[in-house]
Design a protein around this motif. Structure first.
Motif, short mmCIF file in Angstrom:
data_model
loop_
_atom_site.label_atom_id
_atom_site.label_comp_id
_atom_site.label_asym_id
_atom_site.label_seq_id
_atom_site.Cartn_x
_atom_site.Cartn_y
_atom_site.Cartn_z
N LYS A 111 0.88 -1.21 0.07
CA LYS A 111 -0.16 0.16 0.01
C LYS A 111 1.07 1.09 -0.04
CE LYS A 111 -3.79 -2.28 -0.09
NZ LYS A 111 -4.07 -2.51 -1.38
N ASP A 147 0.31 3.97 -2.47
CA ASP A 147 0.96 5.21 -2.47
C ASP A 147 2.42 5.09 -2.56
OD1 ASP A 147 -1.09 7.28 -2.06
OD2 ASP A 147 -1.51 6.33 0.03
N GLU A 189 -3.87 -0.28 -10.04
CA GLU A 189 -3.69 -0.89 -8.61
C GLU A 189 -3.35 0.33 -7.88
OE1 GLU A 189 -2.04 -4.30 -10.90
OE2 GLU A 189 -2.10 -2.09 -11.02
N LYS A 190 -4.17 0.41 -6.42
CA LYS A 190 -4.13 1.51 -5.59
C LYS A 190 -2.93 1.43 -4.47
CE LYS A 190 -7.83 3.25 -7.41
NZ LYS A 190 -7.50 4.02 -8.59
N ASN A 201 -4.00 8.20 -12.11
CA ASN A 201 -3.73 7.46 -13.59
C ASN A 201 -4.34 8.03 -14.99
OD1 ASN A 201 -6.21 6.49 -13.18
ND2 ASN A 201 -5.48 4.39 -12.93
N SER A 229 -8.12 11.42 -10.83
CA SER A 229 -7.38 10.07 -10.73
C SER A 229 -5.89 10.31 -10.83
CB SER A 229 -7.82 9.07 -11.23
OG SER A 229 -6.96 7.92 -11.05
N THR A 260 2.86 10.96 -3.70
CA THR A 260 1.30 10.46 -4.33
C THR A 260 0.45 11.08 -3.44
OG1 THR A 260 1.12 8.32 -3.60
CG2 THR A 260 2.06 8.74 -5.88
N LYS A 267 -2.56 13.56 -4.50
CA LYS A 267 -3.69 13.38 -4.37
C LYS A 267 -4.54 14.36 -3.83
CE LYS A 267 -3.23 8.22 -4.40
NZ LYS A 267 -3.29 6.94 -3.66
#
Length: 180
Positions: free
Chosen positions: A21, A130, A127-128, A159, A157, A146, A150
C-alpha cells in the motif's frame, strides 16, 4: 538492463504484486564520495526466511506465467559488478527493503535513466498504492509523494493521461535542478 530505472520499475512492480500500500524509493547520488545508493521499501506481503534465502536465484519466482525471476539477480549483479553491495531485508506480512549500492564512477555502472518516466509508468496502473520518491544529489533533495498530489487533485485520478504526463515532467524537471 541498460538503466537502473528499469531495475527500479521491475522491483516496484514486485512490490505492487505483493499488495504493498506504500512504496518508498530513495536514490542517493553522493558524487563527492563516489557512492550511489538505491533503496526500495514496501509494506507488502514480505517473504519468509526460506524464500528470502533463494530469492536472488534467477530460477526462483512466485509468478505462474514464467519460471524465471530476473529482477533481483540482475540488480544484485549490477551492484556487485560496480564494487557495490546488495541486500534484501524482508519479513512475512511486514514488507521488504532492498538496498543496492554502487561505486558512482565505476565504468560498468549503468546510468540512472528516466525516473520521471519510470514513476509515471508505475502510477498509470490501476492498482491503488501510495508512493514516495526521494532523489538526493549530494546535499540537494527532491521529494515526490502521491499522497500530496492526491490531496491537491481531489477527485481527479492519478492515472489519467494528463496527470501521468505532468508527473513525469515534474519529476524530471526537479531532478535536473538538483544537478545545477
Amino acid at each position: 538492463m541498460k538503466e537502473l530505472s528499469l531495475h527500479i520499475l521491475d522491483l516496484v512492480e514486485n512490490s505492487i504484486r505483493a499488495k504493498a500500500k506504500l512504496i518508498n524509493i530513495f536514490i542517493n547520488e553522493d558524487i563527492m564520495n563516489n557512492f550511489l545508493e538505491i533503496i526500495i521499501e514496501d509494506d507488502g506481503n514480505g517473504m519468509d526466511e526460506e524464500f528470502l534465502s533463494i530469492v536472488d536465484n534467477p530460477f526462483t519466482t512466485t509468478r505462474k506465467t514464467r519460471n524465471v525471476g530476473l529482477g533481483l539477480p540482475l540488480l544484485k549483479a549490477a551492484a556487485i559488478r560496480t564494487d557495490g553491495d546488495f541486500q534484501i531485508i524482508s519479513e512475512k506480512e511486514k514488507g521488504t527493503k532492498i538496498v543496492a549500492t554502487f561505486k558512482y564512477d565505476h565504468i560498468d555502472r549503468a546510468p540512472i535513466g528516466n525516473m520521471g518516466s519510470t514513476i509515471a509508468t508505475l502510477l498509470s496502473r490501476v492498482e491503488k498504492f501510495d508512493l514516495v520518491y526521494i532523489h538526493q544529489i549530494n546535499n540537494k533533495r527532491f521529494t515526490f509523494s502521491t499522497t500530496e498530489v492526491k490531496e491537491f487533485l481531489g477527485e481527479v485520478s492519478l492515472n489519467t493521461p494528463e496527470v501521468v504526463l505532468w508527473i513525469q515532467d515534474y519529476i524530471n524537471d526537479n531532478i535536473s535542478t538538483l544537478c545545477k
